[in-house]
Design a protein around this motif. Sequence first.
Motif, PDB file in Angstrom:
ATOM      1  N   GLU A   1       0.848  -1.182   0.000  1.00  0.00           N
ATOM      2  CA  GLU A   1       0.000   0.000   0.000  1.00  0.00           C
ATOM      3  C   GLU A   1       0.889   1.238   0.000  1.00  0.00           C
ATOM      4  O   GLU A   1       1.968   1.246   0.597  1.00  0.00           O
ATOM      5  N   VAL A   2       0.434   2.293  -0.680  1.00  0.00           N
ATOM      6  CA  VAL A   2       1.141   3.574  -0.630  1.00  0.00           C
ATOM      7  C   VAL A   2       0.124   4.662  -0.347  1.00  0.00           C
ATOM      8  O   VAL A   2      -0.980   4.665  -0.909  1.00  0.00           O
ATOM      9  N   PHE A   3       0.483   5.591   0.536  1.00  0.00           N
ATOM     10  CA  PHE A   3      -0.461   6.647   0.900  1.00  0.00           C
ATOM     11  C   PHE A   3       0.288   7.810   1.513  1.00  0.00           C
ATOM     12  O   PHE A   3       1.417   7.684   1.996  1.00  0.00           O
ATOM     13  N   THR A   4      -0.357   8.968   1.470  1.00  0.00           N
ATOM     14  CA  THR A   4       0.100  10.167   2.159  1.00  0.00           C
ATOM     15  C   THR A   4      -0.979  10.547   3.166  1.00  0.00           C
ATOM     16  O   THR A   4      -1.938   9.796   3.385  1.00  0.00           O
ATOM     17  N   ALA A   5      -0.874  11.726   3.757  1.00  0.00           N
ATOM     18  CA  ALA A   5      -1.908  12.173   4.688  1.00  0.00           C
ATOM     19  C   ALA A   5      -3.237  12.383   3.989  1.00  0.00           C
ATOM     20  O   ALA A   5      -4.304  12.253   4.603  1.00  0.00           O
ATOM     21  N   ASP A   6      -3.181  12.697   2.679  1.00  0.00           N
ATOM     22  CA  ASP A   6      -4.405  13.096   1.966  1.00  0.00           C
ATOM     23  C   ASP A   6      -4.772  12.207   0.788  1.00  0.00           C
ATOM     24  O   ASP A   6      -5.836  12.405   0.196  1.00  0.00           O
ATOM     25  N   ALA A   7      -3.935  11.251   0.420  1.00  0.00           N
ATOM     26  CA  ALA A   7      -4.193  10.465  -0.791  1.00  0.00           C
ATOM     27  C   ALA A   7      -3.759   9.026  -0.574  1.00  0.00           C
ATOM     28  O   ALA A   7      -2.914   8.730   0.276  1.00  0.00           O
ATOM     29  N   GLU A   8      -4.333   8.131  -1.376  1.00  0.00           N
ATOM     30  CA  GLU A   8      -4.025   6.713  -1.247  1.00  0.00           C
ATOM     31  C   GLU A   8      -3.958   6.080  -2.623  1.00  0.00           C
ATOM     32  O   GLU A   8      -4.748   6.405  -3.517  1.00  0.00           O
ATOM     33  N   GLY A   9      -2.997   5.196  -2.810  1.00  0.00           N
ATOM     34  CA  GLY A   9      -2.853   4.475  -4.066  1.00  0.00           C
ATOM     35  C   GLY A   9      -1.770   5.077  -4.941  1.00  0.00           C
ATOM     36  O   GLY A   9      -1.499   6.285  -4.895  1.00  0.00           O
ATOM     37  N   GLU A  10      -1.162   4.224  -5.757  1.00  0.00           N
ATOM     38  CA  GLU A  10      -0.033   4.645  -6.588  1.00  0.00           C
ATOM     39  C   GLU A  10      -0.384   5.813  -7.495  1.00  0.00           C
ATOM     40  O   GLU A  10       0.368   6.796  -7.596  1.00  0.00           O
ATOM     41  N   GLU A  11      -1.500   5.750  -8.168  1.00  0.00           N
ATOM     42  CA  GLU A  11      -1.865   6.814  -9.108  1.00  0.00           C
ATOM     43  C   GLU A  11      -2.045   8.150  -8.403  1.00  0.00           C
ATOM     44  O   GLU A  11      -1.653   9.202  -8.933  1.00  0.00           O
ATOM     45  N   ALA A  12      -2.604   8.116  -7.187  1.00  0.00           N
ATOM     46  CA  ALA A  12      -2.890   9.365  -6.474  1.00  0.00           C
ATOM     47  C   ALA A  12      -1.646   9.994  -5.875  1.00  0.00           C
ATOM     48  O   ALA A  12      -1.519  11.219  -5.842  1.00  0.00           O
ATOM     49  N   VAL A  13      -0.694   9.178  -5.403  1.00  0.00           N
ATOM     50  CA  VAL A  13       0.455   9.752  -4.700  1.00  0.00           C
ATOM     51  C   VAL A  13       1.650   9.988  -5.624  1.00  0.00           C
ATOM     52  O   VAL A  13       2.524  10.809  -5.316  1.00  0.00           O
ATOM     53  N   HIS A  14       1.690   9.290  -6.751  1.00  0.00           N
ATOM     54  CA  HIS A  14       2.795   9.475  -7.698  1.00  0.00           C
ATOM     55  C   HIS A  14       2.775  10.903  -8.250  1.00  0.00           C
ATOM     56  O   HIS A  14       1.767  11.381  -8.752  1.00  0.00           O
ATOM     57  N   GLY A  15       3.884  11.603  -8.096  1.00  0.00           N
ATOM     58  CA  GLY A  15       3.967  12.980  -8.570  1.00  0.00           C
ATOM     59  C   GLY A  15       3.504  14.018  -7.571  1.00  0.00           C
ATOM     60  O   GLY A  15       3.575  15.219  -7.856  1.00  0.00           O
ATOM     61  N   SER A  16       3.064  13.575  -6.387  1.00  0.00           N
ATOM     62  CA  SER A  16       2.623  14.538  -5.379  1.00  0.00           C
ATOM     63  C   SER A  16       3.831  15.082  -4.626  1.00  0.00           C
ATOM     64  O   SER A  16       4.886  14.455  -4.562  1.00  0.00           O
ATOM     65  N   ALA A  17       3.664  16.263  -4.045  1.00  0.00           N
ATOM     66  CA  ALA A  17       4.726  16.877  -3.245  1.00  0.00           C
ATOM     67  C   ALA A  17       4.316  16.882  -1.779  1.00  0.00           C
ATOM     68  O   ALA A  17       4.444  17.885  -1.081  1.00  0.00           O
ATOM     69  N   ALA A  18       3.821  15.742  -1.304  1.00  0.00           N
ATOM     70  CA  ALA A  18       3.357  15.629   0.071  1.00  0.00           C
ATOM     71  C   ALA A  18       4.534  15.687   1.045  1.00  0.00           C
ATOM     72  O   ALA A  18       5.633  15.235   0.727  1.00  0.00           O
ATOM     73  N   PRO A  19       4.316  16.231   2.249  1.00  0.00           N
ATOM     74  CA  PRO A  19       5.400  16.285   3.242  1.00  0.00           C
ATOM     75  C   PRO A  19       5.939  14.911   3.617  1.00  0.00           C
ATOM     76  O   PRO A  19       7.104  14.760   3.946  1.00  0.00           O
ATOM     77  N   TRP A  20       5.050  13.886   3.576  1.00  0.00           N
ATOM     78  CA  TRP A  20       5.503  12.527   3.853  1.00  0.00           C
ATOM     79  C   TRP A  20       4.695  11.546   3.014  1.00  0.00           C
ATOM     80  O   TRP A  20       3.593  11.844   2.556  1.00  0.00           O
ATOM     81  N   LEU A  21       5.285  10.376   2.832  1.00  0.00           N
ATOM     82  CA  LEU A  21       4.654   9.314   2.048  1.00  0.00           C
ATOM     83  C   LEU A  21       5.009   7.985   2.698  1.00  0.00           C
ATOM     84  O   LEU A  21       6.149   7.778   3.105  1.00  0.00           O
ATOM     85  N   ALA A  22       4.033   7.082   2.800  1.00  0.00           N
ATOM     86  CA  ALA A  22       4.276   5.776   3.412  1.00  0.00           C
ATOM     87  C   ALA A  22       4.074   4.667   2.393  1.00  0.00           C
ATOM     88  O   ALA A  22       3.192   4.745   1.527  1.00  0.00           O
ATOM     89  N   MET A  23       4.903   3.635   2.489  1.00  0.00           N
ATOM     90  CA  MET A  23       4.739   2.392   1.735  1.00  0.00           C
ATOM     91  C   MET A  23       4.697   1.265   2.759  1.00  0.00           C
ATOM     92  O   MET A  23       5.626   1.137   3.576  1.00  0.00           O
ATOM     93  N   ALA A  24       3.630   0.457   2.738  1.00  0.00           N
ATOM     94  CA  ALA A  24       3.415  -0.529   3.795  1.00  0.00           C
ATOM     95  C   ALA A  24       3.115  -1.903   3.222  1.00  0.00           C
ATOM     96  O   ALA A  24       2.268  -2.054   2.328  1.00  0.00           O
TER      97      ALA A  24
END
Length: 312
Positions: A203-226
Amino acid sequence: MTGQRTGPAAHGTRPAGADRDAEAAGAAVLTCGGRPVARYEHRPDLPARESPRPYLHPVRTLGGTPVTELRPADHVHHLGVSVAVPDVSGTNFWGGRTFVRGRGPTELDNHGVQRHLRWSRLAEDGFTEEIAWLRDGRTLLAERRTVAARELDGTCWALDLTTELTNTCDEELSVGSPATNGRPGAGYGGFFWRPPIGPRPPEVFTADAEGEEAVHGSAAPWLAMASDAWTLVFAGGTARTRRDPWFVRAAEYPGVGSALAWERRLPLPPGQPVVRRVVTAVADGRLDRDAAARTAGRLARLTPPAPEEAPA
């Protein structure tokens, strides 16, 4: 921190002869809380096509679970945790084929090499290293790389990596990517972490988005892969790093990078350092979004606000 010593040590000081031991072994062991958590290969023996460079592998959780992959069959030039750039004014420091506008991925004889020069600091909890980025024997970039292991709690530690790249040439260089050369979405290049493939995609997610398509290319302060066995929480350690988009792969293979040149080339004027810092929490087991957010908050406390860097 040597290839042979993996026991506990105070934050400290290297024993006499340890630097020589690490030089002879070609690798050093990074420890956290007295446990070995990563091996750093600073003089690897790799084919030229893989753009030889120092890398961390294996990196492990405090419980001993591996969280990196080395030279996987799908991308043999993926080397655990490394700093890899596909295009420095035409030189490939990533490995494999080069994306050429109008031609696509192309085999070129344009691979560079990152060569370890010396340790500025070498201890069991981290190091600072001087590296030359070369093409055909000519140094294009000088790098100062600082890596540290920081214990967060009994099930989680943080890998803190800072890279400072300086153009040593007389002319301006620039960093590019397949995206800047015409392949949309392929803005990779910079800090890159290749985790192992599991029984199903992580799984990949940020504070505001979930899934590869949503988080790829984002400039989120943090990103998790679980995955079921481990979780990695990546965070930009400086304000400038946090503006770089995340490059993310999960379905085809797991991979996370902090992109230096997502939409446009990054200029490298002579003598002007480009600094990036990524801090990664390495946790046993699967963290949900709330737990990952709390972990990201702890990473933020490791990296207090500092004066803004230069625009690069």
